[in-house]
Design an enzyme around this catalytic site. Structure first.
Site, PDB file in Angstrom:
ATOM      1  N   THR A 177       1.278   0.222  11.014  1.00  0.00           N
ATOM      2  CA  THR A 177       1.014  -0.083   9.608  1.00  0.00           C
ATOM      3  C   THR A 177       1.812  -1.325   9.244  1.00  0.00           C
ATOM      4  O   THR A 177       3.046  -1.298   9.210  1.00  0.00           O
ATOM      5  CB  THR A 177       1.417   1.082   8.701  1.00  0.00           C
ATOM      6  OG1 THR A 177       0.630   2.232   9.042  1.00  0.00           O
ATOM      7  CG2 THR A 177       1.189   0.745   7.234  1.00  0.00           C
ATOM      8  N   LYS A 202      -5.455   1.554   4.875  1.00  0.00           N
ATOM      9  CA  LYS A 202      -4.209   2.316   5.022  1.00  0.00           C
ATOM     10  C   LYS A 202      -3.343   2.167   3.769  1.00  0.00           C
ATOM     11  O   LYS A 202      -2.651   3.118   3.364  1.00  0.00           O
ATOM     12  CB  LYS A 202      -3.437   1.844   6.259  1.00  0.00           C
ATOM     13  CG  LYS A 202      -2.117   2.594   6.505  1.00  0.00           C
ATOM     14  CD  LYS A 202      -2.317   4.082   6.734  1.00  0.00           C
ATOM     15  CE  LYS A 202      -0.991   4.827   6.915  1.00  0.00           C
ATOM     16  NZ  LYS A 202      -0.347   4.534   8.210  1.00  0.00           N
ATOM     17  N   LYS A 221       8.791   1.152   3.312  1.00  0.00           N
ATOM     18  CA  LYS A 221       8.251  -0.021   4.016  1.00  0.00           C
ATOM     19  C   LYS A 221       6.768  -0.178   3.712  1.00  0.00           C
ATOM     20  O   LYS A 221       6.289  -1.266   3.380  1.00  0.00           O
ATOM     21  CB  LYS A 221       8.500   0.119   5.516  1.00  0.00           C
ATOM     22  CG  LYS A 221       8.052  -1.077   6.359  1.00  0.00           C
ATOM     23  CD  LYS A 221       6.643  -0.949   6.913  1.00  0.00           C
ATOM     24  CE  LYS A 221       6.552   0.105   8.001  1.00  0.00           C
ATOM     25  NZ  LYS A 221       5.194   0.128   8.636  1.00  0.00           N
TER      26      LYS A 221
END
Length: 291
Positions: free
Chosen positions: A97, A172, A240
């Site tokens: 990701t 995502k 993150k």
């Protein structure tokens, strides 16, 4: 059967690569800590390589599942990077990701070398990787996706092409935005139930089959009510991911006020020492506020 390189033997990458080997693919693995790669080979066979370049040599497909943008750049670029070892016509599949920015950057660098790119971030966590039940959202050319889909199916319950390069990472981001909101709502609900003197598990038994139900509710309510947060995706990684979401939202002009607020709540959890707690630990913050 394909020759596959897999870069990153963490809690996600190692079991994903294991499913490839179990399906009969020949897998060459690389990890920054070489002992992890050697241990994987001892369990699954295949070969360990000392650099991403060496791992990529002779492989039709190179997959990566590493930590962040900088980690991905480091395994792709430079003399020791995977791109230097990949043949024209091979495909790089990124399961990390990462930001849309680094995806576009590295996809362009791959194209300059005649290498195809599919961004393929995953959802399902460590349990999904271990059980071969990940959901994979992909970006890339249809022909490239079609080539790698049967290989990804070794560790997935669902794969879907969402569009051209970058569409997988954008999808995502949508996933993480949803999870952030769900976790805050569930944390507030469970805290409210406890403060109201209700049996939290009984409450969930009633409401999980209705409009309020979710995977998070079914799978996390018991540990949340018990104050246990050592399950699933860590707060440090969620922050993150949310930073990626917020940066891209600013870039495209999409308002994310709730997500920005919940990101700060996760910052509070980190300050409580909960950086490695799972994302349901938003409840710990509310419990502390209510004391």
């Amino acid at each position: 059967m394909a020759n596959v390189a897999f870069l990153g033997m963490g809690v996600m990458g190692a079991p994903m690569a294991g499913h490839l080997a179990a399906a009969g693919h020949f897998v060459q693995v690389y990890n920054r800590t070489e002992a992890k790669a050697e241990a994987w080979v001892g369990k699954h066979g295949g070969a360990a390589a000392s650099t991403p370049h060496a791992a990529a040599l002779g492989c039709d497909i190179v997959m990566a599942c590493v930590g962040n943008d900088d980690d991905l750049r480091s395994v792709c670029l430079g003399g020791d990077g995977a791109f230097a070892g990949m043949a024209k016509g091979s495909i790089f599949v990124d399961h990390t990701t990462v930001s849309a920015e680094v995806t576009r950057e590295l996809a362009a660098a791959a194209a300059d070398r005649g290498i195809a790119w599919v961004d393929a971030p995953v959802s399902g966590g460590q349990a999904g990787a271990e059980n071969g039940q990940l959901v994979i959202m992909c970006g890339g050319a249809q022909a490239d996706y079609d080539r790698v889909e049967p290989v990804m199916a070794c560790f997935a319950k669902l794969t879907k092409r969402m569009g051209d390069v970058g569409a997988g990472q954008l999808t995502k981001m949508v996933n993480q935005i949803c999870i952030a909101g769900l976790m805050q709502g569930l944390s507030e609900a469970m805290t409210f139930a406890q403060k109201a003197g209700l049996d939290g598990e009984a409450v969930v038994d009633v409401i999980q089959g209705g409009a309020a139900g979710s995977w998070q509710m079914v799978n996390r309510h018991k540990t949340m009510l018990a104050g246990e947060y050592d399950h699933g995706f860590a707060v440090d990684w969620m922050r993150k991911d949310l930073s990626i979401c917020l940066a891209e939202a600013e870039n495209i002009g999409a308002p994310l006020p709730g997500t920005a607020l919940i990101d700060q709540y996760y910052k509070d959890v980190q300050a409580m020492g909960g950086g490695r707690w799972d994302t349901s630990s938003l409840m710990a913050r509310l419990v502390k506020l209510s004391e």
